[in-house]
Design an enzyme around this catalytic site. Structure first.
Site, PDB file in Angstrom:
ATOM      1  N   HIS A 145      14.983   7.859   1.153  1.00 13.10           N
ATOM      2  CA  HIS A 145      14.481   7.648   2.512  1.00 13.10           C
ATOM      3  C   HIS A 145      15.067   6.395   3.160  1.00 13.10           C
ATOM      4  O   HIS A 145      14.476   5.832   4.074  1.00 13.10           O
ATOM      5  CB  HIS A 145      12.945   7.613   2.506  1.00 13.10           C
ATOM      6  CG  HIS A 145      12.335   8.955   2.198  1.00 13.10           C
ATOM      7  ND1 HIS A 145      11.024   9.137   1.839  1.00 13.10           N
ATOM      8  CD2 HIS A 145      12.892  10.202   2.200  1.00 13.10           C
ATOM      9  CE1 HIS A 145      10.793  10.437   1.628  1.00 13.10           C
ATOM     10  NE2 HIS A 145      11.910  11.091   1.839  1.00 13.10           N
ATOM     11  N   ASP A 198      11.178  -0.336  -0.077  1.00 15.75           N
ATOM     12  CA  ASP A 198      10.860  -1.748  -0.297  1.00 15.75           C
ATOM     13  C   ASP A 198      11.935  -2.483  -1.098  1.00 15.75           C
ATOM     14  O   ASP A 198      11.846  -3.698  -1.283  1.00 15.75           O
ATOM     15  CB  ASP A 198       9.494  -1.888  -1.000  1.00 15.75           C
ATOM     16  CG  ASP A 198       9.394  -1.061  -2.282  1.00 15.75           C
ATOM     17  OD1 ASP A 198      10.393  -0.967  -3.026  1.00 15.75           O
ATOM     18  OD2 ASP A 198       8.309  -0.515  -2.547  1.00 15.75           O
ATOM     19  N   ASN A 236      10.992   5.118  -1.832  1.00 10.73           N
ATOM     20  CA  ASN A 236      10.490   3.842  -1.310  1.00 10.73           C
ATOM     21  C   ASN A 236      11.563   3.077  -0.535  1.00 10.73           C
ATOM     22  O   ASN A 236      12.758   3.206  -0.800  1.00 10.73           O
ATOM     23  CB  ASN A 236       9.951   2.992  -2.464  1.00 10.73           C
ATOM     24  CG  ASN A 236       8.804   3.693  -3.162  1.00 10.73           C
ATOM     25  OD1 ASN A 236       8.237   4.637  -2.614  1.00 10.73           O
ATOM     26  ND2 ASN A 236       8.472   3.257  -4.362  1.00 10.73           N
ATOM     27  N   PRO A 244       0.813  -1.213   0.000  1.00  7.50           N
ATOM     28  CA  PRO A 244       0.000   0.000   0.000  1.00  7.50           C
ATOM     29  C   PRO A 244       0.850   1.268   0.000  1.00  7.50           C
ATOM     30  O   PRO A 244       1.982   1.254   0.503  1.00  7.50           O
ATOM     31  CB  PRO A 244      -0.804  -0.087   1.306  1.00  7.50           C
ATOM     32  CG  PRO A 244      -0.279  -1.239   2.068  1.00  7.50           C
ATOM     33  CD  PRO A 244       0.684  -2.006   1.219  1.00  7.50           C
ATOM     34  N   ASP A 245       0.309   2.359  -0.563  1.00  8.48           N
ATOM     35  CA  ASP A 245       1.046   3.623  -0.446  1.00  8.48           C
ATOM     36  C   ASP A 245       0.757   4.230   0.927  1.00  8.48           C
ATOM     37  O   ASP A 245       0.212   3.555   1.811  1.00  8.48           O
ATOM     38  CB  ASP A 245       0.715   4.559  -1.621  1.00  8.48           C
ATOM     39  CG  ASP A 245      -0.714   5.055  -1.609  1.00  8.48           C
ATOM     40  OD1 ASP A 245      -1.441   4.800  -0.624  1.00  8.48           O
ATOM     41  OD2 ASP A 245      -1.127   5.715  -2.590  1.00  8.48           O
ATOM     42  N   PHE A 246       1.121   5.473   1.126  1.00  6.60           N
ATOM     43  CA  PHE A 246       0.950   6.090   2.450  1.00  6.60           C
ATOM     44  C   PHE A 246      -0.343   6.878   2.560  1.00  6.60           C
ATOM     45  O   PHE A 246      -1.063   6.775   3.552  1.00  6.60           O
ATOM     46  CB  PHE A 246       2.147   7.017   2.749  1.00  6.60           C
ATOM     47  CG  PHE A 246       3.433   6.260   2.885  1.00  6.60           C
ATOM     48  CD1 PHE A 246       3.811   5.740   4.109  1.00  6.60           C
ATOM     49  CD2 PHE A 246       4.247   6.041   1.783  1.00  6.60           C
ATOM     50  CE1 PHE A 246       4.983   5.009   4.231  1.00  6.60           C
ATOM     51  CE2 PHE A 246       5.423   5.320   1.900  1.00  6.60           C
ATOM     52  CZ  PHE A 246       5.786   4.804   3.122  1.00  6.60           C
ATOM     53  N   ARG A 247      -0.661   7.681   1.525  1.00 12.04           N
ATOM     54  CA  ARG A 247      -1.688   8.709   1.696  1.00 12.04           C
ATOM     55  C   ARG A 247      -2.967   8.487   0.918  1.00 12.04           C
ATOM     56  O   ARG A 247      -3.873   9.332   1.013  1.00 12.04           O
ATOM     57  CB  ARG A 247      -1.101  10.085   1.350  1.00 12.04           C
ATOM     58  CG  ARG A 247      -0.021  10.485   2.324  1.00 12.04           C
ATOM     59  CD  ARG A 247       0.587  11.848   2.072  1.00 12.04           C
ATOM     60  NE  ARG A 247       1.611  12.121   3.072  1.00 12.04           N
ATOM     61  CZ  ARG A 247       2.849  11.606   3.045  1.00 12.04           C
ATOM     62  NH1 ARG A 247       3.217  10.812   2.048  1.00 12.04           N
ATOM     63  NH2 ARG A 247       3.702  11.866   4.017  1.00 12.04           N
TER      64      ARG A 247
HETATM   65  P1  OAD Z   1       2.038   8.821  -1.006  1.00 13.30           P
HETATM   66  O1  OAD Z   1       1.188   7.741  -0.450  1.00 13.30           O
HETATM   67  O2  OAD Z   1       2.057  10.130  -0.304  1.00 13.30           O
HETATM   68  O3  OAD Z   1       1.598   9.126  -2.516  1.00 13.30           O
HETATM   69  C1  OAD Z   1       1.409   8.094  -3.442  1.00 13.30           C
HETATM   70  C2  OAD Z   1       0.868   8.685  -4.735  1.00 13.30           C
HETATM   71  O4  OAD Z   1       0.788   7.669  -5.696  1.00 13.30           O
HETATM   72  C3  OAD Z   1      -0.523   9.281  -4.593  1.00 13.30           C
HETATM   73  O5  OAD Z   1      -0.578  10.500  -5.308  1.00 13.30           O
HETATM   74  C4  OAD Z   1      -1.428   8.223  -5.249  1.00 13.30           C
HETATM   75  O6  OAD Z   1      -2.566   8.778  -5.863  1.00 13.30           O
HETATM   76  C5  OAD Z   1      -0.500   7.654  -6.279  1.00 13.30           C
HETATM   77  N1  OAD Z   1      -0.743   6.253  -6.655  1.00 13.30           N
HETATM   78  C6  OAD Z   1      -1.199   5.237  -5.900  1.00 13.30           C
HETATM   79  N2  OAD Z   1      -1.220   4.101  -6.590  1.00 13.30           N
HETATM   80  C7  OAD Z   1      -0.764   4.386  -7.834  1.00 13.30           C
HETATM   81  C8  OAD Z   1      -0.534   3.635  -9.016  1.00 13.30           C
HETATM   82  N3  OAD Z   1      -0.770   2.318  -9.070  1.00 13.30           N
HETATM   83  N4  OAD Z   1      -0.061   4.287 -10.096  1.00 13.30           N
HETATM   84  C9  OAD Z   1       0.193   5.609 -10.060  1.00 13.30           C
HETATM   85  N5  OAD Z   1      -0.002   6.373  -8.967  1.00 13.30           N
HETATM   86  C10 OAD Z   1      -0.479   5.770  -7.873  1.00 13.30           C
HETATM   87  O7  OAD Z   1       3.507   8.217  -1.174  1.00 13.30           O
HETATM   88  P2  OAD Z   1       4.879   9.003  -1.392  1.00 13.30           P
HETATM   89  O8  OAD Z   1       4.678  10.217  -2.212  1.00 13.30           O
HETATM   90  O9  OAD Z   1       5.863   8.009  -1.839  1.00 13.30           O
HETATM   91  O10 OAD Z   1       8.376   8.607   3.982  1.00 13.30           O
HETATM   92  O11 OAD Z   1       5.213   9.439   0.087  1.00 13.30           O
HETATM   93  C11 OAD Z   1       6.414  10.096   0.374  1.00 13.30           C
HETATM   94  C12 OAD Z   1       6.921   9.714   1.728  1.00 13.30           C
HETATM   95  O12 OAD Z   1       5.913   9.908   2.699  1.00 13.30           O
HETATM   96  C13 OAD Z   1       7.297   8.256   1.890  1.00 13.30           C
HETATM   97  O13 OAD Z   1       8.587   7.960   1.407  1.00 13.30           O
HETATM   98  C14 OAD Z   1       7.213   8.031   3.352  1.00 13.30           C
HETATM   99  C15 OAD Z   1       5.983   8.848   3.678  1.00 13.30           C
HETATM  100  O14 OAD Z   1       5.968   9.427   4.928  1.00 13.30           O
HETATM  101  C16 OAD Z   1       8.921   7.978   5.029  1.00 13.30           C
HETATM  102  O15 OAD Z   1       8.455   6.997   5.507  1.00 13.30           O
HETATM  103  C17 OAD Z   1      10.169   8.589   5.532  1.00 13.30           C
END
Ligand code: OAD
Length: 284
Positions: free
Chosen positions: A134, A117, A115, A38-41
């Site tokens: 990170h 991972d 990432n 899963p992503d974060f936000r």
């Molecule tokens: P986020 O979860 O903030 O953002 C992920 C983005 O990817 C969002 O804009 C989603 O809409 C988009 N997304 C999700 N699935 C997708 C897919 N299959 N194809 C294209 N886009 C998709 O994640 P990051 O931006 O990576 O830091 O977050 C940055 C940092 O915040 C992370 O490295 C982490 C977190 O706190 C630490 O843990 C230090």
């Protein structure tokens, strides 16, 4: 193919003719969503919407250095769940494989990833081309004195839930894997690479990131104004000036393709005639 896909493919072909690696990639959690991470936000599915069991004051606290000093348990439990390769072996996505193809074709200047991972490396890029902004889970150190700790011991202690790993040098500091927490400095290599790479970039691909965490979110602002920028993301983020990039009078150097990055990458690879290569790389 959409106009955007055709234009990006053309930009890549133009760079291929030049024979110099000039593409910078910036990755976020979205590139690994198709791998089952899963992503974060993202509302609902993102990690930060699913941490209720840890009773955190706010979701990001799980990666906050001050909070870890006070209450290490939340991160330690989460680390056990997300330690790469432990619960489940996730496979690189088509997007990761595409990045390896960019390197193989001498197009890739660097991949900056947020990432943790490790899928960029598993996907086939060499470690020299990857900047893990990170950090990662392959080493660990003391958050008080900075001494390196034995990663195998730290991993075992976290996976076996043996309590907070303590520093064997200063005996007071908590140890944690070298992933970058809020409140911590980023790896020194990042600064060096940014200074070296960015002036040479002529195309930047921004993939699967919300661009909400500084300083990495600022990297797109630091490339030369001649550098084209392409966002492949589910949603429009950042402060790109989106155009179509294909009309003679079109000034914009920025493009946005909405949707899952694997779908966009596959379309771009089809336009480049790389689909078979991509699939082979992904099966490797
Ligand atoms: P986020 O979860 O903030 O953002 C992920 C983005 O990817 C969002 O804009 C989603 O809409 C988009 N997304 C999700 N699935 C997708 C897919 N299959 N194809 C294209 N886009 C998709 O994640 P990051 O931006 O990576 O830091 O977050 C940055 C940092 O915040 C992370 O490295 C982490 C977190 O706190 C630490 O843990 C230090």
């Amino acid at each position: 193919h959409s106009e955007t896909v055709r234009t990006v493919a053309k930009w890549i072909q133009d760079l291929e003719k030049q024979g110099l690696p000039k593409i910078i990639v910036l990755c976020g959690a979205g590139v690994s969503v198709a791998a089952g991470i899963p992503d974060f936000r993202s509302p609902g599915t993102g990690l930060y919407d699913n941490l209720q069991k840890y009773n955190l004051p706010y979701p990001e606290a799980v990666f906050d250095l001050d909070y870890y000093r006070q209450r290490p348990q939340a991160f330690l439990s989460l680390a056990k769940e997300i330690w790469p390769g432990v619960q489940e072996q996730h496979s690189p996505t088509l997007t990761h494989s595409f990045l390896a193809l960019l390197e193989q074709n001498n197009l890739l200047l660097r991949c900056y990833t947020q990432n943790i991972d490790g899928l960029e490396f598993l996907g086939g890029m060499s470690s020299d081309k990857i900047m893990e902004c990170h950090g990662h889970f392959r080493s660990a150190s003391c958050i008080r004195c900075g001494s390196p700790a034995d990663i195998e011991k730290v991993k075992e202690s976290i996976l076996q839930q043996q309590g907070t790993p303590m520093c064997e040098q200063c005996h007071i500091g908590h140890v944690k894997p070298d992933i970058v927490f809020f409140g911590e400095a980023l790896p020194p290599r990042l600064n060096l690479l940014i200074q070296n790479d960015l002036p040479r970039a002529s195309l930047m691909l921004i993939l699967g990131t919300s661009l909400q965490v500084v300083p990495v979110s600022l990297i797109p602002d630091w490339v030369p104004s001649s550098c084209r920028r392409v966002l492949l993301n589910r949603e429009l983020v950042g402060n790109l000036a989106i155009g179509t990039g294909s009309h003679p009078n079109e000034k914009s150097r920025d493009l946005f393709q909405a949707g899952d990055c694997d779908d966009s990458i596959l379309a771009i690879c089809r336009a480049l005639g790389w689909e078979d290569l991509l699939r082979k790389q992904n099966e490797a």
